[in-house]
Design a protein around this motif. Structure first.
Motif, mmCIF file in Angstrom:
data_model
loop_
_atom_site.group_PDB
_atom_site.id
_atom_site.type_symbol
_atom_site.label_atom_id
_atom_site.label_comp_id
_atom_site.label_asym_id
_atom_site.label_seq_id
_atom_site.Cartn_x
_atom_site.Cartn_y
_atom_site.Cartn_z
ATOM 1 N N ARG A 7 76.340 33.408 37.095
ATOM 2 C CA ARG A 7 75.180 32.614 37.629
ATOM 3 C C ARG A 7 74.889 31.214 36.677
ATOM 4 N N ALA A 12 72.832 28.700 38.911
ATOM 5 C CA ALA A 12 71.757 29.423 39.560
ATOM 6 C C ALA A 12 70.047 29.173 39.139
ATOM 7 N N ARG A 43 74.592 27.875 45.490
ATOM 8 C CA ARG A 43 73.036 27.474 44.751
ATOM 9 C C ARG A 43 72.441 27.085 46.236
ATOM 10 N N GLN A 46 70.980 30.197 47.706
ATOM 11 C CA GLN A 46 69.908 30.671 47.016
ATOM 12 C C GLN A 46 68.838 29.868 47.200
ATOM 13 N N ASP A 57 65.081 35.782 44.981
ATOM 14 C CA ASP A 57 66.525 35.386 44.452
ATOM 15 C C ASP A 57 67.352 35.225 45.669
ATOM 16 N N TYR A 71 81.222 35.161 43.267
ATOM 17 C CA TYR A 71 80.313 34.536 42.394
ATOM 18 C C TYR A 71 79.109 35.593 42.445
ATOM 19 N N GLU A 72 78.459 35.680 41.179
ATOM 20 C CA GLU A 72 77.419 36.638 40.813
ATOM 21 C C GLU A 72 76.247 36.245 41.691
#
Ligand SMILES: [Zn+2]
Length: 260
Positions: A7, A12, A43, A46, A57, A71-72
């Motif tokens: 992240r 993030a 991003r 998110q 989130d 990607y986490e």
């Protein structure tokens, strides 16, 4: 093991809150697609989930792009918001793209994440597409067909993700500028090459390499605020001289330094 871009690496935002889920509660692995452009950054996904949708989130536990980079998202052990009624039992993995966009590299990574999830949970998780559990087209017909087939990993090896497999020690392409010159702002002296007048494809090459390493950067071949930001952050991370300009060291480190 799959390399997962953390992240912090993809920039993030912090979650508003998070609910932990023990591995003992995980029984299924649910594949999604974002149904947006394959170029979309984690991003921006998110931002959409936390903004318009008002979630705590990004909804998914993990995301995978068409280069096969993982990607986490919320991560392995946090409850997601991806499949109603299945957010506790299911780990949600989203392919970033639309129906038909999922490349062999992307599918291989999704499969590797599944294997990793089974290993971590100590059981064989059920393989599902989102449409198996909710009324939706997700994850699109093409990806769903592969999910239904059990996510076969034995596909032809036509593309390898550029950043993920790379190891320190690989050699960098030759620095393309004369001694004493660097990639920098358009407003700088003649030795500051911005890409606007020359060497655009060279600068694009470095930007693409940084993108492959997981940085949020447009590979447009032009030196602007975003390239300066990424160069500066990268220099800080690699303990190079911090000036935001791309000279031989910052150029080379993009290929020779480990991806952390
Ligand atoms: Zn879905």
């Amino acid at each position: 093991m799959v390399d997962i871009i953390s992240r912090s690496r993809w920039g993030a935002r912090s979650p508003r809150h998070r609910v932990r889920v023990p591995w003992s509660s995980r029984t299924e692995f649910i594949v999604h697609y974002t149904e947006g452009p394959a170029s979309q950054s984690p991003r921006s996904i998110q931002d959409f989930h936390m903004g318009k949708r008002g979630w705590s989130d990004v909804g998914y536990n993990l995301l995978v792009d068409d280069q096969g980079r993982a990607y986490e998202g919320r991560g392995w052990s946090v409850q997601g918001a991806h499949a109603i009624g299945h957010n506790r039992s299911g780990i949600g993995v989203a392919f970033i793209g639309r129906d038909g966009d999922a490349t062999p590299a992307a599918r291989r990574t999704i499969r590797a994440l599944y294997d990793e999830a089974c290993r971590r949970s100590g059981r064989t998780l059920a393989i599902r597409g989102h449409r198996d559990v909710n009324s939706t087209n997700c994850p699109g017909n093409a990806l769903y067909a592969w999910v239904r087939a059990g996510m076969p990993a034995d596909e032809s090896d036509e593309s390898t993700p550029a950043g993920v497999g790379s190891r320190p020690g690989m050699s960098a392409p030759d620095y393309p500028l004369p001694a004493g010159w660097y990639f920098g702002p358009r407003s700088g002296p003649v030795s500051s090459v911005s890409g606007y007048y020359s060497h655009r494809s060279d600068l694009r090459r470095w930007q693409q390499r940084m993108k492959d390493r997981g940085w949020t950067i447009a590979a447009d071949g032009l030196y602007g605020p975003q390239t300066r930001r990424v160069a500066t952050a990268f220099q800080r991370e690699k303990s190079l001289a911090i000036d935001g300009l791309i000279g031989p060291e910052t150029w080379g480190a993009a290929w020779t330094d480990p991806i952390t």
